[in-house]
Design a protein around this motif. Structure first.
Motif, PDB file in Angstrom:
ATOM      1  N   GLU A 110     -34.614  -7.119 -27.650  1.00  4.79           N
ATOM      2  CA  GLU A 110     -35.326  -6.758 -28.880  1.00  4.79           C
ATOM      3  C   GLU A 110     -36.734  -7.330 -28.943  1.00  4.79           C
ATOM      4  OE1 GLU A 110     -32.032  -8.245 -31.520  1.00  4.79           O
ATOM      5  OE2 GLU A 110     -32.316  -6.277 -32.436  1.00  4.79           O
ATOM      6  N   HIS A 111     -37.298  -7.663 -27.787  1.00  8.80           N
ATOM      7  CA  HIS A 111     -38.624  -8.271 -27.789  1.00  8.80           C
ATOM      8  C   HIS A 111     -39.667  -7.393 -28.476  1.00  8.80           C
ATOM      9  CE1 HIS A 111     -36.542 -10.589 -24.742  1.00  8.80           C
ATOM     10  NE2 HIS A 111     -37.529 -11.445 -24.692  1.00  8.80           N
ATOM     11  N   THR A 112     -39.635  -6.100 -28.186  1.00 11.64           N
ATOM     12  CA  THR A 112     -40.646  -5.213 -28.753  1.00 11.64           C
ATOM     13  C   THR A 112     -40.505  -5.084 -30.266  1.00 11.64           C
ATOM     14  OG1 THR A 112     -39.217  -3.308 -28.255  1.00 11.64           O
ATOM     15  CG2 THR A 112     -40.916  -3.863 -26.643  1.00 11.64           C
ATOM     16  N   VAL A 113     -39.304  -5.308 -30.778  1.00  8.71           N
ATOM     17  CA  VAL A 113     -39.071  -5.223 -32.218  1.00  8.71           C
ATOM     18  C   VAL A 113     -39.432  -6.530 -32.912  1.00  8.71           C
ATOM     19  CG1 VAL A 113     -37.300  -4.871 -33.996  1.00  8.71           C
ATOM     20  CG2 VAL A 113     -37.247  -3.527 -31.889  1.00  8.71           C
ATOM     21  N   LYS A 114     -39.189  -7.649 -32.255  1.00  8.72           N
ATOM     22  CA  LYS A 114     -39.312  -8.963 -32.892  1.00  8.72           C
ATOM     23  C   LYS A 114     -40.725  -9.550 -32.836  1.00  8.72           C
ATOM     24  CE  LYS A 114     -34.793  -9.628 -33.667  1.00  8.72           C
ATOM     25  NZ  LYS A 114     -34.202  -9.897 -34.994  1.00  8.72           N
ATOM     26  N   ILE A 115     -41.455  -9.322 -31.745  1.00  7.38           N
ATOM     27  CA  ILE A 115     -42.621 -10.152 -31.465  1.00  7.38           C
ATOM     28  C   ILE A 115     -43.764  -9.954 -32.469  1.00  7.38           C
ATOM     29  CG2 ILE A 115     -43.688  -8.545 -29.815  1.00  7.38           C
ATOM     30  CD1 ILE A 115     -43.464 -12.369 -29.407  1.00  7.38           C
TER      31      ILE A 115
ATOM     32  N   ASN B  13     -35.555 -15.377 -24.367  1.00 14.48           N
ATOM     33  CA  ASN B  13     -36.089 -15.971 -25.581  1.00 14.48           C
ATOM     34  C   ASN B  13     -37.378 -15.267 -25.987  1.00 14.48           C
ATOM     35  OD1 ASN B  13     -35.953 -17.968 -27.633  1.00 14.48           O
ATOM     36  ND2 ASN B  13     -37.606 -19.093 -26.637  1.00 14.48           N
ATOM     37  N   CYS B  14     -37.534 -15.048 -27.279  1.00 14.08           N
ATOM     38  CA  CYS B  14     -38.737 -14.418 -27.833  1.00 14.08           C
ATOM     39  C   CYS B  14     -39.373 -15.417 -28.794  1.00 14.08           C
ATOM     40  CB  CYS B  14     -38.346 -13.137 -28.569  1.00 14.08           C
ATOM     41  SG  CYS B  14     -39.709 -12.202 -29.277  1.00 14.08           S
ATOM     42  N   SER B  15     -40.637 -15.768 -28.563  1.00 15.36           N
ATOM     43  CA  SER B  15     -41.210 -16.829 -29.386  1.00 15.36           C
ATOM     44  C   SER B  15     -42.704 -16.640 -29.616  1.00 15.36           C
ATOM     45  CB  SER B  15     -40.959 -18.202 -28.753  1.00 15.36           C
ATOM     46  OG  SER B  15     -41.613 -18.317 -27.506  1.00 15.36           O
ATOM     47  N   VAL B  16     -43.138 -17.165 -30.752  1.00 14.88           N
ATOM     48  CA  VAL B  16     -44.547 -17.166 -31.153  1.00 14.88           C
ATOM     49  C   VAL B  16     -44.835 -18.533 -31.753  1.00 14.88           C
ATOM     50  CG1 VAL B  16     -46.240 -16.235 -32.781  1.00 14.88           C
ATOM     51  CG2 VAL B  16     -44.676 -14.688 -31.590  1.00 14.88           C
TER      52      VAL B  16
END
Length: 238
Positions: free
Chosen positions: A35-40, A14-17
């Motif tokens: 895709e963490h580096t693309v999404k965060i 999971n990728c979250s802010v």
């Protein structure tokens, strides 16, 4: 005390802010295993723009310190350090497993939670948590990495985890080992929580701020629990 806190987490699939300003919380959350580096960073830009604030106006930047994926934890802390250093704001490391306990409370009002993350290699990351009256969480079983078959014996020696109370279970460790919960001889309930979310790190970061548990960006550090194993798996390492 009204804190302005940004939280970021990429420690799991999971990728979250999440951004907390006063009574308002702005959240971005997406399953993005590779895709963490693309999404965060776009997520960070999005919540700041919606709130109309800059990084420099924040009181702290919270980050998921682990445990979790070795690569995911490193990505999260690296990005968080870069943001905090550039804005000259302090950082707060938040346990991903404590964040799942808070999520279980947010969803189901669970106040006693056993968190387990599938650590691969026939192991789990595990921790036990109990909610305090002030909304913070107490660790009642120290975070550890261990084979799932050893968990029942460990819990039987922990007086703080009583069979008289109901315990919610959270994290990917439980579905990864479907028979594990029944082996604990505890009253357990499903929480529906599989992954940590930054939204739940905000309350933990708030309490950490009140206690003065902040660090400068250059001193922020991850918690792998199994860092020596991960290090040995890197190319060229023995």
């Amino acid at each position: 005390m009204t804190s302005k806190i940004l939280a970021v987490d990429t420690a799991t699939e999971n990728c979250s802010v999440a951004l907390k300003i006063g009574n308002d919380t702005i959240v971005r959350c997406e399953m993005a295993p590779r895709e963490h580096t693309v999404k965060i960073l776009p997520m960070v830009d999005s919540v700041l723009a919606e709130a109309g604030v800059t990084l420099r106006e924040l009181d702290a930047l919270a980050f998921g310190r682990g445990p979790g994926s070795f690569t995911g934890v490193r990505i999260g802390i690296g990005i968080a350090q870069g943001l905090a250093f550039g804005a000259d704001i302090p950082m707060v490391g938040i346990s991903t497993m404590a964040a799942m306990a808070q999520q279980a409370y947010r969803r189901n009002q669970s106040t006693q939670v056993l968190s387990a993350i599938d650590a691969r290699m026939n192991e789990i990351y595990f921790g036990g948590y109990q909610r305090l009256d002030n909304g913070d969480w107490e660790t009642v079983h120290a975070e550890a990495v261990l084979p799932p078959e050893m968990l029942a014996a460990q819990l039987s020696e922990n007086a703080a985890i009583s069979a008289e109370n109901a315990w919610a279970i959270a994290g990917t460790g439980w579905p990864a080992y479907p028979d594990l919960a029944s082996q604990l001889h505890l009253s357990v309930t499903e929480s529906g929580v599989l992954y940590p979310e930054s939204e739940d790190m905000l309350i933990l970061a708030h309490h950490a701020l009140l206690r003065g548990e902040v660090v400068d960006a250059e001193h922020a550090s991850p918690v792998y629990l199994r860092d020596t194993v991960a290090w040995k798996k890197l190319p060229g390492r023995e």
